[in-house]
Scaffold this active site. Structure first.
Site, short mmCIF file in Angstrom:
data_model
loop_
_atom_site.label_atom_id
_atom_site.label_comp_id
_atom_site.label_asym_id
_atom_site.label_seq_id
_atom_site.Cartn_x
_atom_site.Cartn_y
_atom_site.Cartn_z
N HIS A 159 -10.13 -6.48 -2.24
CA HIS A 159 -11.17 -6.22 -1.23
C HIS A 159 -12.30 -5.47 -1.94
O HIS A 159 -12.24 -4.26 -2.11
CB HIS A 159 -10.63 -5.38 -0.08
CG HIS A 159 -9.60 -6.10 0.74
ND1 HIS A 159 -9.91 -7.20 1.52
CD2 HIS A 159 -8.28 -5.88 0.91
CE1 HIS A 159 -8.81 -7.62 2.13
NE2 HIS A 159 -7.81 -6.85 1.77
N GLU B 73 0.81 -1.23 0.00
CA GLU B 73 0.00 0.00 0.00
C GLU B 73 0.84 1.27 0.00
O GLU B 73 0.64 2.16 0.82
CB GLU B 73 -0.97 -0.01 1.20
CG GLU B 73 -1.86 -1.25 1.21
CD GLU B 73 -2.83 -1.30 2.39
OE1 GLU B 73 -2.71 -0.48 3.31
OE2 GLU B 73 -3.71 -2.18 2.37
N GLU C 175 -5.81 -10.92 -1.42
CA GLU C 175 -6.61 -10.72 -0.19
C GLU C 175 -8.09 -10.61 -0.52
O GLU C 175 -8.79 -9.72 -0.01
CB GLU C 175 -6.18 -9.43 0.53
CG GLU C 175 -4.70 -9.33 0.82
CD GLU C 175 -4.34 -8.09 1.65
OE1 GLU C 175 -5.23 -7.42 2.20
OE2 GLU C 175 -3.13 -7.80 1.75
N ASP D 19 -11.90 -10.52 -0.62
CA ASP D 19 -13.20 -10.70 0.03
C ASP D 19 -14.16 -9.71 -0.62
O ASP D 19 -13.75 -8.73 -1.22
CB ASP D 19 -13.16 -10.60 1.57
CG ASP D 19 -12.48 -9.37 2.12
OD1 ASP D 19 -12.35 -8.36 1.41
OD2 ASP D 19 -12.08 -9.40 3.31
N ASN E 17 2.09 -4.81 -3.30
CA ASN E 17 0.73 -5.26 -3.01
C ASN E 17 -0.13 -4.05 -2.67
O ASN E 17 0.33 -3.13 -1.98
CB ASN E 17 0.79 -6.22 -1.81
CG ASN E 17 -0.51 -6.95 -1.54
OD1 ASN E 17 -1.12 -7.49 -2.46
ND2 ASN E 17 -0.96 -6.95 -0.28
C1 XIL Z 1 -5.91 -6.81 8.36
C2 XIL Z 1 -6.22 -8.04 9.19
O1 XIL Z 1 -7.16 -8.82 8.50
C3 XIL Z 1 -6.76 -7.63 10.54
O2 XIL Z 1 -6.90 -8.77 11.39
C4 XIL Z 1 -5.82 -6.62 11.20
O3 XIL Z 1 -6.40 -6.16 12.40
C5 XIL Z 1 -5.55 -5.45 10.28
O4 XIL Z 1 -5.04 -5.93 9.05
N1 XIL Z 1 -4.80 -4.90 3.76
C6 XIL Z 1 -3.75 -5.70 4.16
C7 XIL Z 1 -3.93 -6.66 5.28
O5 XIL Z 1 -2.70 -5.72 3.48
O6 XIL Z 1 -2.75 -6.89 5.99
C8 XIL Z 1 -5.03 -6.19 6.22
O7 XIL Z 1 -5.25 -7.22 7.19
C9 XIL Z 1 -6.30 -5.88 5.45
C10 XIL Z 1 -6.05 -4.77 4.46
#
Ligand code: XIL
Length: 363
Positions: free
Chosen positions: A245, A168, A274, A276, A209
């Site tokens: 996401h 990020e 990641e 969802d 990422n």
């Molecule tokens: C999130 C986890 O899912 C949580 O449990 C934690 O509290 C915060 O981080 N982007 C990312 C991940 O790269 O590492 C994040 O994960 C979600 C957003």
């Protein structure tokens, strides 16, 4: 690392059968009558299907553990490889939870994605407070980052197939995120991070990422331009990680296929890292159908290009999801419900993998 085929044999309990030269028949008892799991369906088209793993749930929840083992061929530590966990006090490492995940993965013939070496969140308090009060100056900060990346990558050397080296680092408009790294070290910290990680484990594939980089937009274009520039300079950047996401209320991002194709053309890998797909609660059949479609469209985009070899969901059960705690009023973002009942999104992925296996010519 285990070969993909052997990994799948381990997962299905078929190793003994294979070593006797007989057909692989066995399947985990839990899936008796439903031998196909996502990981077995993904063998063709040669894709790793991953999940983020909550290591507390892995230790405490047997059904969770069984699904991690049977459904996935890749795991990512949801939190336990992050800097605040691995170096809670300056100079004191705690690899215990991450090591447990790596041994679980090895036992189940799974690959491990490393997440993440450099981020602006989940940094140890000793580091952020030291920077804030000036007790850690720029030169020291650079040395601390160098040591962190070197030590972490070296600790897991040979055990991680893809590392999220930087996480990020761009804003939505394609400018660099105004993090403490940019403020103190300037943009060269990105190239440095990749060089240091590569020196510590030359075989791991090194990724950037981010979120909101699914389609072609200012942010993903900034990634594209940076990757091109760094590669021209010989910096070992090998992939773009696309978090995935999504939220059904915003619609499916455009141009995902074009975006992946341009990274392919650069010779870079891509990975969904990641995924969802959240919704405003309560869930209903229409929303779940829309969610299933979004999961499927990401999968189809991945299997359509050569360089996308890893497709990871950010947890698989709504029982353990970061979404409700982060996005007020939203949830139900995963492919199984709180009781591990497979949702339409799970079926959509399974169907997508079957369809991809029937098609020829991807690899
Ligand atoms: C999130 C986890 O899912 C949580 O449990 C934690 O509290 C915060 O981080 N982007 C990312 C991940 O790269 O590492 C994040 O994960 C979600 C957003």
């Amino acid at each position: 690392m285990l070969s993909r085929r052997l990994a799948i044999a381990v997962a299905t309990g078929a190793v003994a059968a294979l070593s006797l030269g007989t057909a692989a028949q066995a399947a985990p008892a839990r899936h008796a009558g439903h031998e196909a799991t996502l990981r077995t369906l993904a063998e063709r088209p040669d894709l790793l299907i991953g999940t983020a793993v909550d290591t507390s749930a892995l230790a405490a929840d047997a059904p969770y553990r069984a699904d991690v083992a049977s459904e996935f061929s890749s795991v990512t530590a949801e939190n336990v490889m992050k800097w605040e966990v691995v170096e809670p006090a300056r100079g004191t490492y705690d690899w215990s939870q991450a090591d447990q995940l790596v041994s679980f993965a090895q036992k189940h013939g799974q690959e491990v994605r490393g997440h993440t070496l450099l981020w602006h969140n989940q940094l140890p308090a000793w580091l952020t407070s030291g920077v804030a009060d000036g007790s850690i100056d720029t030169g020291e900060l650079r040395a601390i980052l160098h040591r962190h990346i070197t030590d972490e990558v070296r600790h897991f050397k040979g055990e991680i197939y893809q590392w999220d080296v930087v996480n990020e680092v761009f804003d939505e408009d394609g400018s660099y995120r105004d993090s403490l790294w940019l403020q103190k070290l300037g943009p060269s910290y990105i190239a440095d991070a990749f060089k240091w990680a590569h020196a510590a484990d030359p075989k791991a594939k090194l990724f950037m990422n981010d979120y909101n980089v699914e389609g072609v937009n200012a942010k993903s274009t900034a990634y594209y331009d940076l990757a091109k520039k760094l590669r021209a300079q010989g910096v070992p950047v090998q992939g773009l990680g696309i978090q995935g996401h999504l939220d059904i209320q915003y619609g499916f991002p455009g141009d995902v296929g074009d975006n992946l194709a341009r990274f392919d053309a650069l010779g870079l890998q891509t990975a969904f890292t990641e995924i969802d797909v959240r919704m405003t609660l309560p869930a209903d059949a229409t929303k779940l159908a829309r969610q299933a479609q979004d999961y499927r469209r990401l999968l189809d985009a991945c299997v359509a290009v050569k360089g996308c070899k890893s497709f990871t969901v950010w947890g698989f059960s709504d029982k353990y999801s970061w979404v409700p705690g982060t996005f007020t009023g939203e949830g139900a973002a995963n492919i199984m419900d709180e009781n591990y009942v497979r949702k339409p999104a799970y079926t959509a992925l399974a169907d997508g993998l079957r369809a991809a296996a029937r098609r020829t010519g991807r690899h």
